[in-house]
Design a protein around this motif. Structure first.
Motif, PDB file in Angstrom:
ATOM      1  N   LEU A  56      89.203  22.052   5.641  1.00  0.00           N
ATOM      2  CA  LEU A  56      89.554  23.303   6.243  1.00  0.00           C
ATOM      3  C   LEU A  56      88.216  24.291   6.013  1.00  0.00           C
ATOM      4  O   LEU A  56      87.409  23.879   4.961  1.00  0.00           O
ATOM      5  N   ARG A  57      88.202  25.367   6.734  1.00  0.00           N
ATOM      6  CA  ARG A  57      87.102  26.235   6.599  1.00  0.00           C
ATOM      7  C   ARG A  57      87.690  27.690   6.186  1.00  0.00           C
ATOM      8  O   ARG A  57      88.692  28.068   6.700  1.00  0.00           O
ATOM      9  N   VAL A  58      87.178  28.335   5.357  1.00  0.00           N
ATOM     10  CA  VAL A  58      87.755  29.591   4.709  1.00  0.00           C
ATOM     11  C   VAL A  58      87.678  30.567   5.807  1.00  0.00           C
ATOM     12  O   VAL A  58      86.356  30.566   6.240  1.00  0.00           O
ATOM     13  N   ARG A  59      88.638  31.151   6.390  1.00  0.00           N
ATOM     14  CA  ARG A  59      88.557  32.315   7.269  1.00  0.00           C
ATOM     15  C   ARG A  59      88.553  33.701   6.606  1.00  0.00           C
ATOM     16  O   ARG A  59      88.732  33.718   5.367  1.00  0.00           O
ATOM     17  N   TRP A  60      87.855  34.626   7.212  1.00  0.00           N
ATOM     18  CA  TRP A  60      87.463  35.888   6.628  1.00  0.00           C
ATOM     19  C   TRP A  60      88.929  36.631   6.277  1.00  0.00           C
ATOM     20  O   TRP A  60      88.943  37.127   5.277  1.00  0.00           O
ATOM     21  N   TYR A  66      96.639  26.243   1.325  1.00  0.00           N
ATOM     22  CA  TYR A  66      95.754  25.246   1.511  1.00  0.00           C
ATOM     23  C   TYR A  66      96.552  23.808   1.147  1.00  0.00           C
ATOM     24  O   TYR A  66      96.418  22.912   1.767  1.00  0.00           O
ATOM     25  N   PHE A  67      97.198  23.889  -0.153  1.00  0.00           N
ATOM     26  CA  PHE A  67      97.696  22.469  -0.737  1.00  0.00           C
ATOM     27  C   PHE A  67      98.883  22.312   0.212  1.00  0.00           C
ATOM     28  O   PHE A  67      99.011  20.885   0.557  1.00  0.00           O
ATOM     29  N   ASP A  68      99.761  23.041   0.759  1.00  0.00           N
ATOM     30  CA  ASP A  68     100.991  22.961   1.384  1.00  0.00           C
ATOM     31  C   ASP A  68     100.438  22.478   2.773  1.00  0.00           C
ATOM     32  O   ASP A  68     100.982  21.469   3.363  1.00  0.00           O
ATOM     33  N   THR A  69      99.367  23.064   3.545  1.00  0.00           N
ATOM     34  CA  THR A  69      98.838  22.700   4.714  1.00  0.00           C
ATOM     35  C   THR A  69      98.262  21.020   4.509  1.00  0.00           C
ATOM     36  O   THR A  69      98.636  20.089   5.443  1.00  0.00           O
ATOM     37  N   ALA A  70      97.679  20.825   3.510  1.00  0.00           N
ATOM     38  CA  ALA A  70      97.408  19.299   3.196  1.00  0.00           C
ATOM     39  C   ALA A  70      98.367  18.378   3.106  1.00  0.00           C
ATOM     40  O   ALA A  70      98.406  17.386   3.529  1.00  0.00           O
ATOM     41  N   ILE A  71      99.459  18.755   2.628  1.00  0.00           N
ATOM     42  CA  ILE A  71     100.694  17.861   2.445  1.00  0.00           C
ATOM     43  C   ILE A  71     101.263  17.690   3.832  1.00  0.00           C
ATOM     44  O   ILE A  71     101.633  16.560   3.931  1.00  0.00           O
ATOM     45  N   ALA A  89      86.595  30.170  -4.245  1.00  0.00           N
ATOM     46  CA  ALA A  89      86.055  29.876  -2.708  1.00  0.00           C
ATOM     47  C   ALA A  89      85.676  31.040  -1.964  1.00  0.00           C
ATOM     48  O   ALA A  89      86.547  32.170  -2.331  1.00  0.00           O
ATOM     49  N   ARG A  90      84.667  31.185  -0.944  1.00  0.00           N
ATOM     50  CA  ARG A  90      84.540  32.252  -0.467  1.00  0.00           C
ATOM     51  C   ARG A  90      84.375  31.982   1.090  1.00  0.00           C
ATOM     52  O   ARG A  90      84.801  30.823   1.671  1.00  0.00           O
ATOM     53  N   VAL A  91      84.454  32.825   2.044  1.00  0.00           N
ATOM     54  CA  VAL A  91      84.534  33.008   3.266  1.00  0.00           C
ATOM     55  C   VAL A  91      83.419  31.983   3.834  1.00  0.00           C
ATOM     56  O   VAL A  91      82.337  31.887   3.426  1.00  0.00           O
ATOM     57  N   ASP A  92      83.668  31.008   4.909  1.00  0.00           N
ATOM     58  CA  ASP A  92      83.021  30.167   5.465  1.00  0.00           C
ATOM     59  C   ASP A  92      82.813  28.811   4.713  1.00  0.00           C
ATOM     60  O   ASP A  92      82.202  27.955   5.141  1.00  0.00           O
ATOM     61  N   ASP A  93      83.343  28.873   3.582  1.00  0.00           N
ATOM     62  CA  ASP A  93      82.981  27.716   2.718  1.00  0.00           C
ATOM     63  C   ASP A  93      83.904  26.497   3.397  1.00  0.00           C
ATOM     64  O   ASP A  93      85.025  26.807   3.926  1.00  0.00           O
ATOM     65  N   LEU A  94      83.517  25.231   3.530  1.00  0.00           N
ATOM     66  CA  LEU A  94      84.082  24.236   4.030  1.00  0.00           C
ATOM     67  C   LEU A  94      84.643  23.315   2.761  1.00  0.00           C
ATOM     68  O   LEU A  94      83.844  22.967   2.044  1.00  0.00           O
ATOM     69  N   LEU A  95      85.863  23.185   3.064  1.00  0.00           N
ATOM     70  CA  LEU A  95      86.740  22.969   1.790  1.00  0.00           C
ATOM     71  C   LEU A  95      87.410  21.313   1.801  1.00  0.00           C
ATOM     72  O   LEU A  95      87.884  21.432   3.195  1.00  0.00           O
ATOM     73  N   ASP A  96      87.366  20.415   0.966  1.00  0.00           N
ATOM     74  CA  ASP A  96      88.268  19.120   1.189  1.00  0.00           C
ATOM     75  C   ASP A  96      89.498  19.351   0.261  1.00  0.00           C
ATOM     76  O   ASP A  96      89.025  19.460  -0.892  1.00  0.00           O
ATOM     77  N   VAL A  97      90.388  19.215   0.875  1.00  0.00           N
ATOM     78  CA  VAL A  97      91.851  19.107   0.046  1.00  0.00           C
ATOM     79  C   VAL A  97      92.370  18.068  -0.160  1.00  0.00           C
ATOM     80  O   VAL A  97      92.739  17.377   0.896  1.00  0.00           O
ATOM     81  N   PHE A 152     103.322  15.348  -6.583  1.00  0.00           N
ATOM     82  CA  PHE A 152     101.872  15.188  -5.917  1.00  0.00           C
ATOM     83  C   PHE A 152     100.916  15.996  -6.724  1.00  0.00           C
ATOM     84  O   PHE A 152     101.323  17.082  -7.384  1.00  0.00           O
ATOM     85  N   VAL A 153      99.692  15.293  -7.059  1.00  0.00           N
ATOM     86  CA  VAL A 153      98.532  16.198  -7.426  1.00  0.00           C
ATOM     87  C   VAL A 153      97.528  16.303  -6.331  1.00  0.00           C
ATOM     88  O   VAL A 153      97.233  15.636  -5.489  1.00  0.00           O
ATOM     89  N   GLY A 154      96.851  17.829  -6.552  1.00  0.00           N
ATOM     90  CA  GLY A 154      96.222  18.097  -5.404  1.00  0.00           C
ATOM     91  C   GLY A 154      94.816  18.484  -6.052  1.00  0.00           C
ATOM     92  O   GLY A 154      94.643  19.217  -7.205  1.00  0.00           O
ATOM     93  N   GLY A 155      93.583  18.295  -5.388  1.00  0.00           N
ATOM     94  CA  GLY A 155      92.193  18.922  -5.777  1.00  0.00           C
ATOM     95  C   GLY A 155      91.904  19.642  -4.576  1.00  0.00           C
ATOM     96  O   GLY A 155      91.534  18.798  -3.556  1.00  0.00           O
ATOM     97  N   LEU A 156      91.067  20.580  -4.953  1.00  0.00           N
ATOM     98  CA  LEU A 156      90.481  21.425  -3.539  1.00  0.00           C
ATOM     99  C   LEU A 156      88.863  21.521  -4.142  1.00  0.00           C
ATOM    100  O   LEU A 156      88.481  21.981  -5.379  1.00  0.00           O
TER     101      LEU A 156
END
Length: 289
Positions: free
Chosen positions: A16-20, A37-42, A77-85, A99-103
């Protein structure tokens, strides 16, 4: 909470990409959004297991409820960062699933979490044992096992599942008149269906023959929530194999223009001018076998 996680600890990622709108007055992601973010990844994790969540839970006779969510922050994380969850299932108890998650930003761990779900009766919301089949699917996914299989057959053997997907996609979603969807070719066609590990049909297509040496693929449909997971490609390749096995030299299909890029990626070439079929723009595409 847990020892420092690394990206290599996960086989599943949601990008995902962080939105403003997700940053606060400190110009960093507002802390509550990380749980989102983690819930969306689930949700994407279930798609990766080829499970349409609502239908899968209905089939299993239960549902999952969050009992505990713990988040540990390392960096912002900051705006426009591209993140992998990254998400992984690490333990299945009697009625709970951990479940264990890492961003991650690149290889840098920003936030990690633990999510504890309880499997329960949706009517009473009282816990019940996690079904053995769900345990097998979760363990199989983490072990890298395939989450679907593709079979070919006639309408009598696979038509029930194929018809369900086609009805949902073409008649209900695309509003194609039902009298245009069902025809005499279903009785003689080779049908392919992709099934998940619950036995639910999630994609389908069929192969007919109008001209000697040329197979015609059609009625390609994928469950609405599982598109982009490779299920359509798996069905298409199975139909191509069936066409080649009977001696065809070429396959052709009428692609909806919205799916043209999908077929182009898989080696199909446009032929002729676009046309309308059932009120939807199509183009004929061909591929040599």
């Amino acid at each position: 909470m847990t020892e420092q996680l690394k990206k290599t600890d996960f086989r599943f990622f949601h990008r995902l990409r962080v939105r403003w709108a997700e940053v606060d007055m400190q110009k960093i992601v507002f802390n509550a959004h990380y749980l989102m973010y983690f819930d969306t990844a689930i949700a994407d994790y279930w798609r990766a297991m080829a499970l349409p969540y609502e239908e899968a839970m209905l089939s299993l006779g239960g549902d999952l409820y969050v009992r505990k969510a713990t988040v540990e922050f390392h960096a912002s994380a900051r705006v426009d960062d591209l993140l992998d969850v990254g998400m992984k299932c690490v333990r299945v108890g009697n009625s709970s699933i951990l479940f264990v998650g890492g961003l991650f930003r690149g290889d840098e761990l920003l936030v990690n979490c633990e999510l504890v779900y309880v499997y329960a009766d949706p009517a009473t919301q009282t816990s019940k044992p996690v079904p053995p089949l769900l345990r097998e699917i979760l363990a199989g996914y983490e072990a890298g096992e395939p989450m679907r299989d593709v079979v070919t057959g006639d309408w009598d053997s696979v038509g029930e599942g194929a018809g369900k997907v086609r009805r949902e996609v073409f008649i209900e979603e695309q509003r194609i008149p039902k009298e245009l969807e069902w025809d005499e070719h279903d009785a003689t066609a080779v049908h392919a269906v992709a099934r998940n590990r619950l036995g639910q049909t999630i994609a389908t297509g069929r192969l007919v023959s109008d001209v000697p040496g040329v197979g015609r693929i059609g009625r390609m449909a994928v469950h609405r929530t599982l598109r982009g997971g490779g299920h359509g490609e798996a069905v298409l390749r199975a139909l191509e194999a069936a066409s080649a096995a009977r001696g065809d030299r070429e396959v052709t299909l009428h692609a909806q223009r919205s799916a043209e890029a999908f077929y182009t990626r898989l080696g199909y070439v446009p032929h002729g001018e676009p046309f309308e079929e059932a009120g939807i723009a199509h183009i004929e595409m061909r591929r040599k076998l």
